[in-house]
Design a protein around this motif. Sequence first.
Motif, PDB file in Angstrom:
ATOM      1  N   ALA A  51     -26.512  19.492 -25.852  1.00 30.52           N
ATOM      2  CA  ALA A  51     -27.079  18.260 -26.406  1.00 30.52           C
ATOM      3  C   ALA A  51     -26.021  17.238 -26.814  1.00 30.52           C
ATOM      4  O   ALA A  51     -26.346  16.069 -27.005  1.00 30.52           O
ATOM      5  N   TRP A  52     -24.784  17.646 -26.960  1.00 31.09           N
ATOM      6  CA  TRP A  52     -23.736  16.782 -27.527  1.00 31.09           C
ATOM      7  C   TRP A  52     -23.621  15.444 -26.800  1.00 31.09           C
ATOM      8  O   TRP A  52     -23.664  14.391 -27.437  1.00 31.09           O
ATOM      9  N   GLU A 100     -25.162  18.921 -38.349  1.00 33.99           N
ATOM     10  CA  GLU A 100     -25.000  19.678 -39.594  1.00 33.99           C
ATOM     11  C   GLU A 100     -26.371  19.929 -40.223  1.00 33.99           C
ATOM     12  O   GLU A 100     -26.685  21.042 -40.641  1.00 33.99           O
ATOM     13  N   ARG A 101     -27.181  18.893 -40.260  1.00 31.27           N
ATOM     14  CA  ARG A 101     -28.537  19.049 -40.799  1.00 31.27           C
ATOM     15  C   ARG A 101     -29.362  19.998 -39.930  1.00 31.27           C
ATOM     16  O   ARG A 101     -30.145  20.794 -40.452  1.00 31.27           O
ATOM     17  N   ALA A 102     -29.194  19.896 -38.618  1.00 26.90           N
ATOM     18  CA  ALA A 102     -29.934  20.780 -37.706  1.00 26.90           C
ATOM     19  C   ALA A 102     -29.519  22.237 -37.919  1.00 26.90           C
ATOM     20  O   ALA A 102     -30.364  23.141 -37.891  1.00 26.90           O
ATOM     21  N   TYR A 103     -28.240  22.474 -38.150  1.00 25.80           N
ATOM     22  CA  TYR A 103     -27.757  23.834 -38.361  1.00 25.80           C
ATOM     23  C   TYR A 103     -28.356  24.432 -39.628  1.00 25.80           C
ATOM     24  O   TYR A 103     -28.797  25.584 -39.642  1.00 25.80           O
ATOM     25  N   TYR A 150     -36.495  16.944 -31.994  1.00 25.24           N
ATOM     26  CA  TYR A 150     -36.334  17.181 -33.425  1.00 25.24           C
ATOM     27  C   TYR A 150     -34.957  16.702 -33.882  1.00 25.24           C
ATOM     28  O   TYR A 150     -34.836  15.986 -34.881  1.00 25.24           O
ATOM     29  N   VAL A 151     -33.924  17.060 -33.132  1.00 27.10           N
ATOM     30  CA  VAL A 151     -32.566  16.663 -33.508  1.00 27.10           C
ATOM     31  C   VAL A 151     -32.369  15.169 -33.298  1.00 27.10           C
ATOM     32  O   VAL A 151     -31.684  14.509 -34.086  1.00 27.10           O
ATOM     33  N   ARG A 152     -32.988  14.594 -32.266  1.00 24.21           N
ATOM     34  CA  ARG A 152     -32.909  13.135 -32.066  1.00 24.21           C
ATOM     35  C   ARG A 152     -33.526  12.429 -33.268  1.00 24.21           C
ATOM     36  O   ARG A 152     -33.013  11.419 -33.746  1.00 24.21           O
ATOM     37  N   ARG A 153     -34.616  12.967 -33.786  1.00 25.30           N
ATOM     38  CA  ARG A 153     -35.250  12.392 -34.979  1.00 25.30           C
ATOM     39  C   ARG A 153     -34.301  12.466 -36.168  1.00 25.30           C
ATOM     40  O   ARG A 153     -34.174  11.514 -36.955  1.00 25.30           O
ATOM     41  N   ALA A 169     -39.551   9.878 -32.980  1.00 25.68           N
ATOM     42  CA  ALA A 169     -38.124   9.862 -33.316  1.00 25.68           C
ATOM     43  C   ALA A 169     -37.824   8.909 -34.468  1.00 25.68           C
ATOM     44  O   ALA A 169     -36.954   9.177 -35.290  1.00 25.68           O
ATOM     45  N   MET A 170     -38.557   7.803 -34.532  1.00 27.18           N
ATOM     46  CA  MET A 170     -38.321   6.807 -35.582  1.00 27.18           C
ATOM     47  C   MET A 170     -39.123   7.085 -36.846  1.00 27.18           C
ATOM     48  O   MET A 170     -38.885   6.464 -37.882  1.00 27.18           O
TER      49      MET A 170
END
Length: 173
Positions: A19-20, A46-49, A64-67, A138-139
Amino acid sequence: MGAQNAARDDEFRAFTGGAWARLLRTAYLLAGDRHGAEDLVQQALERAYVHWNKVRAADDPNAYVRRILVNEHARRWRRRRPAEYLVEAPPDRPARAGADPDDRAVLLAALADLPARQREAVVLRYWEDLSESQTAAAMGCSVGNVKSQAARGLAKLRESSSLDGLTTIGGSR
């Protein structure tokens, strides 16, 4: 427990590796500079982890991570809007065949002049090619708000005198 944590970490590393580049490209368009984009992606990951069990259980972990990324950008923007955007180098992804690099720089500068929510809507809808509902998710807003913000953002881009030499902006010119 240790093997379970190791498997979780391996799964997160695999997700991050895939995803990076995509997250960095989106963050670059939102932040306007490479260093800010890298910071934004790192904060989002970091938040996703921290919430990885919830992220991986989602229907679409990438969405989810894009959001998270968009929310982190909005949080930064509320704290302090940068006075200007300095672009040291273009993003990793090369311009499409036939695209003029000068046009790309002008477009990035015009995007940086848009208010944060309009820029988010334009980037997610037209650069990332998300549907209106995916962009709204996402927004964190309604589809109607996405339509409104994207329309306003495109209108401002069309009115921008710096974009007069470009051939297409949102279907016109």
